[in-house]
Design a protein around this motif. Structure first.
Motif, PDB file in Angstrom:
ATOM      1  N   VAL A   1      -3.079  -4.864   3.843  1.00  0.00           N
ATOM      2  CA  VAL A   1      -1.989  -4.380   2.986  1.00  0.00           C
ATOM      3  C   VAL A   1      -0.976  -3.527   3.755  1.00  0.00           C
ATOM      4  O   VAL A   1      -0.075  -2.943   3.162  1.00  0.00           O
ATOM      5  CB  VAL A   1      -2.505  -3.573   1.772  1.00  0.00           C
TER       6      VAL A   1
ATOM      7  N   ALA B   1       2.695  -5.021  -1.988  1.00  0.00           N
ATOM      8  CA  ALA B   1       2.949  -5.037  -3.429  1.00  0.00           C
ATOM      9  C   ALA B   1       4.008  -6.076  -3.775  1.00  0.00           C
ATOM     10  O   ALA B   1       3.913  -6.765  -4.793  1.00  0.00           O
ATOM     11  CB  ALA B   1       3.380  -3.651  -3.897  1.00  0.00           C
TER      12      ALA B   1
ATOM     13  N   TYR C   1      -4.181  -3.112  -3.612  1.00  0.00           N
ATOM     14  CA  TYR C   1      -5.346  -2.555  -2.933  1.00  0.00           C
ATOM     15  C   TYR C   1      -5.905  -1.399  -3.753  1.00  0.00           C
ATOM     16  O   TYR C   1      -5.202  -0.448  -4.057  1.00  0.00           O
ATOM     17  CB  TYR C   1      -4.945  -2.070  -1.538  1.00  0.00           C
TER      18      TYR C   1
ATOM     19  N   ALA D   1      -1.407  -0.780   5.384  1.00  0.00           N
ATOM     20  CA  ALA D   1      -1.623   0.671   5.427  1.00  0.00           C
ATOM     21  C   ALA D   1      -1.961   1.098   6.857  1.00  0.00           C
ATOM     22  O   ALA D   1      -1.640   2.208   7.265  1.00  0.00           O
ATOM     23  CB  ALA D   1      -2.740   1.088   4.472  1.00  0.00           C
TER      24      ALA D   1
ATOM     25  N   ARG E   1      -7.215  -2.359   4.747  1.00  0.00           N
ATOM     26  CA  ARG E   1      -6.061  -1.508   5.046  1.00  0.00           C
ATOM     27  C   ARG E   1      -5.060  -2.221   5.960  1.00  0.00           C
ATOM     28  O   ARG E   1      -3.850  -2.083   5.792  1.00  0.00           O
ATOM     29  CB  ARG E   1      -6.518  -0.184   5.668  1.00  0.00           C
TER      30      ARG E   1
ATOM     31  N   PRO F   1       2.312  -0.988   2.560  1.00  0.00           N
ATOM     32  CA  PRO F   1       1.804  -1.275   1.217  1.00  0.00           C
ATOM     33  C   PRO F   1       2.917  -1.735   0.267  1.00  0.00           C
ATOM     34  O   PRO F   1       2.667  -2.500  -0.668  1.00  0.00           O
ATOM     35  CB  PRO F   1       1.223   0.074   0.774  1.00  0.00           C
TER      36      PRO F   1
END
Lengths: 336, 512
Positions: free
Chosen positions: B312, B338, B344, B314, B309, B334
């Motif tokens: 990425v 991406a 993820y 988060a 987490r 995130p």
């Protein structure tokens, strides 16, 4: 769009696959609301001889314009899992701004209208920033805006109506008719036009797609790499633009900006959206449904009025219809 | 001290017994022929890997589930409980890892929640409530004030409240699930002291823990379970940690399907250095090679998901750096991840991975929608559909139509939909968190093959799994974590169940 027929479900282990594909079910939902509209319409046509005629149907449509416009913007917000309580008083504030721009400042009508609509967008932008960046719950953020906008409308107008008597062209926006020979109000055409735009935005653009995604599962959408905050701000701003349009429509129809009105419209708009089958928990809904919902409300109001049923009772009946509509929708989803 | 088998009262039955208990869930044999014997006056440790069946056993004991076969005996008499409340009335109290306390109420109000002393059944007797709580607290010699609000207490003190609450039911059997997971060494000692005070000739404690070292200090005997079966009960004084571990993992590996090491000439795809978070992670660092499956092993709460987490975006990283394809990158959300082609796949597929109410095609197209499937904001529906159909074919997703609502797919196929979403986005780094959770055995195999195939195609994969055999089978290298830190990185050749388990049970909090 084809609706694939499912005759055979994949392999074992799939838990109770639905026999009705998503697309068909979406249609079904609109059929349901549409069926309701037909029933209500047919009922009043039979019950009162004064109901089904050109003049009355036109006035039903005219009465739908303001609620319909507000409900269009509200549809986006509700589909994304939010709520907007500020569209009613926001609309009154926008009407006052139109009066300020056009009557008090003497701006040309097109410029005044444009600025009014953009001002509505500004109201929505503030809502969006509060919700997306400050993480204020949508109910609270827009409740605060509802109060603030209602107050500002009174402050800016000094609590007196602003009349558009010097600019007859402004009134034409709503009640004039560009269709030669026909007595068909422009505002209904405008509602139709913006409804088509809203429909395209919702079903054909990434804005609409992300509204559904966010309302469906905000966290999963964010983890999929979508800029959820940015899109939420855009969605509230869009609702604000519709509020601005509604402010123009109502003030041009009345020929004046009434700063004290507006409160209660937001709930009617939400009612229209909900009757139209949009889920208050987000992720589901349609523009067609919202329009039907708005029409059901105005047909009911009009028909009950023609049947001389007092205003107080009209609200009672509307309340019952909302519960019935939402219950029917939930029952349909359970069986689907 | 374990009760001596020749003690005068040995004629009577054990405090709590389980005989031949079987519990099946669809597709899973959770418990098979489970046995347990808790003697009077002892602390019995219950150990096993994740998924060995400990929590199922606890849920059977407290009546959350009922056994398919076999029975439990309490004082030698059949025990049947239909729910936690009834279990409490029979004298069985359980303290879960997650506390069941109401943070806004006081200690006394929490202890007697639902059993408040009242006048005429209606009016609360607050004074009596506090007096009773004080009495209980005194008898346990706890440093607590019954009027204090629970939410303001430290974790260790909240646990004391849980224990006081459990004992207020006049518990004979106290079950503690990972009681020391969030405690430091001093607090652990206080807890153990408390447990010893509770243990009398007519009571007993079942102590579930991953912390094998501390069992020496508290447990009289250790029962090891594995894969839903009873393995053996060991007397603590004559047992080493190594003995326990070897019994915990002593299963044969499925075939010899071990991965090869990644070739040395591969590039480093991603490297993480000094990653820390406020909550848990401490100086985490690792490299992920191109085309590698990097397994993350560790026990619950070791921080594996937290690494994913934070990586990425988060969750917020307190410090640390990430280098991707040789360049430092800053990933704050995130969306950033991406953009850098890092996908993820959450362990919580339904809550965090999928839009279950939306169509399969909407899910597959979601991440790449803005990038690939729009012109001027208009969605290219046909392109989305064609792409979705291609991936449904490629990954063998079993669905009659890409328009089907995703919730109607099985777990394995839902997982493939999430994988497709990130493949459409053309991710180079895929982070799989528990990729086979909730997926039945046959579909697991398919997911494994898919992971191998993705690695062969050059994707870099981080695979977090609580199932050690799965990690060992798929990973080219294994990162082992414990308590928020990396405790070792093992190559496929080095990684075995025993040394991974050893690294996974290392303790840090309070010492070194």
């Amino acid at each position: 769009m084809t609706t694939p027929s499912v005759t055979e479900q994949g392999q074992a282990g799939q838990p109770r696959p639905s026999l009705v594909p998503a697309r068909l079910r979406k249609r079904l939902q609109q059929f349901l609301a549409f069926g309701g509209l037909i029933v209500v319409f047919a009922f009043f046509s039979i019950a009162s001889p004064n109901f089904f005629n050109y003049g009355n149907v036109t006035s039903i449509l005219l009465a739908t314009v303001v609620i319909g416009t507000l409900a269009l913007g509200t549809t986006f917000v509700i589909i994304s899992g939010g709520i907007d309580l500020s569209v009613g008083t926001g609309m009154a504030l926008c009407a006052v701004m139109a009066g300020t721009f056009i009557t008090n400042l003497g701006m040309p009508v097109p410029l005044g209208v444009l600025l009014t609509v953009l001002f509505g967008g500004l109201i929505g932008l503030v809502n969006g920033l509060n919700v997306a960046l400050l993480k204020v719950p949508p109910f609270i953020a827009t409740l605060a805006m509802m109060l603030a906008a209602g107050g500002l409308a009174l402050v800016i107008s000094d609590s007196t109506p602003i009349y558009f008597s010097d600019t007859p062209g402004y009134v034409e926006i709503s009640i004039g008719s560009i269709i030669p020979g026909a007595d068909f109000p422009n505002s209904v055409l405008i509602l139709a036009a913006i409804a088509i735009i809203a429909g395209v935005l919702l079903s054909r653009t990434i804005l609409g797609r992300f509204a559904f995604s966010i309302g469906s599962n905000e966290e999963a959408t964010a983890l999929s790499g979508i800029k959820v905050r940015q899109w939420k701000i855009i969605i509230y701003t869009l609702a604000g633009l519709f509020t601005g349009i509604a402010g123009v429509m109502i003030s041009s129809r009345l020929g004046s900006a009434q700063p004290g009105t507006g409160l209660g419209y937001e709930l009617q708009a939400i009612a229209a959206v909900v009757i139209g089958g949009t889920s208050l928990s987000g992720g589901k809904g349609s523009i067609v449904g919202t329009l039907i919902g708005a029409l059901i409300i105005s047909v009911l109001n009009n028909g009950l009025q023609i049947m001389s049923i007092p205003q107080e009772w009209q609200n009672v009946i509307l309340g019952c219809v909302i519960v019935l509509a939402v219950y029917a929708d939930m029952a349909r989803q359970r069986t689907a | 001290m374990p009760l001596d088998a020749q003690a005068p009262d040995s004629g009577r039955r054990a405090l709590l017994e389980a005989w031949g208990v079987v519990k099946n869930f669809p597709g899973v044999k959770a418990l098979q022929d489970m046995h347990l014997e808790l003697r009077h006056g002892e602390v019995l440790a219950l150990v096993g890997e994740n998924g060995a069946g400990k929590s199922t056993l606890m849920k059977l004991l407290t009546g959350v589930y009922s056994p398919d076969e076999g029975q439990f005996l309490l004082h030698g008499e059949p025990l049947e409980v239909s729910g936690p409340r009834q279990a409490l009335e029979r004298g069985i109290s359980i303290i879960h890892q997650e506390f069941n306390l109401v943070p806004d109420l006081t200690i006394a109000q929490n202890i007697f929640l639902g059993r408040e002393p009242r006048y005429g059944g209606l009016l609360l007797r607050e004074g009596e409530l506090n007096a009773r709580a004080q009495e209980l607290i005194d008898s346990l010699q706890l440093p607590l004030d019954p009027r204090q609000v629970v939410g303001t207490l430290s974790v260790a003190r909240q646990q004391m409240v849980e224990i006081a609450k459990a004992l207020s039911f006049d518990a004979k059997v106290l079950i503690m699930d990972e009681p020391t997971a969030a405690l430091n060494d001093a607090e652990v000692r206080v807890l153990h002291e408390l447990i010893r005070r509770f243990v009398r000739p007519d009571t007993g404690v079942i102590y579930i823990s991953h912390r094998l070292e501390e069992l020496k200090a508290i447990a009289d005997r250790i029962t090891v379970i594995r894969d839903g079966r009873y393995i053996e009960t060991l007397d603590t004084p004559t047992t080493t940690v190594q003995d326990v571990i070897s019994r915990m993992v002593g299963r044969e590996l499925a075939g010899d399907a071990r991965p090869e090491n990644v070739r040395d000439d591969r590039h480093v795809m991603l490297s993480v250095r000094g990653m820390s978070t406020k909550a848990l992670l401490e100086d985490v660092g690792f490299d992920l090679m191109e085309g590698e499956i990097l397994g993350f092993a560790g026990l619950m709460g070791a921080g594996r998901t937290e690494v994913a987490r934070a990586l990425v975006g988060a969750d917020k990283m307190a410090s640390g750096s990430v280098t991707l394809r040789g360049r430092p990158v800053h990933i704050a959300s995130p969306a950033d991840a991406a953009k850098h082609r890092i996908g993820y796949l959450s362990e919580d597929r339904k809550q965090l991975g999928l839009l279950v109410e939306q169509a399969v095609e909407s899910n597959i197209g979601l991440s790449a929608l803005q990038e690939l499937f729009q012109t001027l904001g208009f969605v290219k529906d046909r392109a989305v559909r064609e792409t979705a159909e291609r991936y449904v074919g490629d990954l063998a997703i079993k669905t009659p139509s890409v328009a089907l609502t995703t919730k109607n797919l099985s777990g394995g196929n839902q997982q493939k939909v999430v994988i497709a979403k990130w493949l459409v986005k053309d991710c180079d780094v895929l982070i799989f968190d528990e990729p086979t959770r909730g997926i039945d055995v046959g579909a697991k195999e398919e997911i494994y093959q898919l992971l191998n195939e993705l690695a062969r195609r050059g994707k870099s994969i981080i695979m977090i799994s609580s199932e050690l055999p799965e990690v060992l089978r798929l990973s080219h290298r294994v990162v082992v974590m414990s308590e928020g830190r990396v405790t070792g990185v093992l190559s496929a050749a080095e990684a075995g169940e025993e040394n991974v388990m050893h690294l996974a049970t290392m303790r840090f909090i309070g010492d070194r």
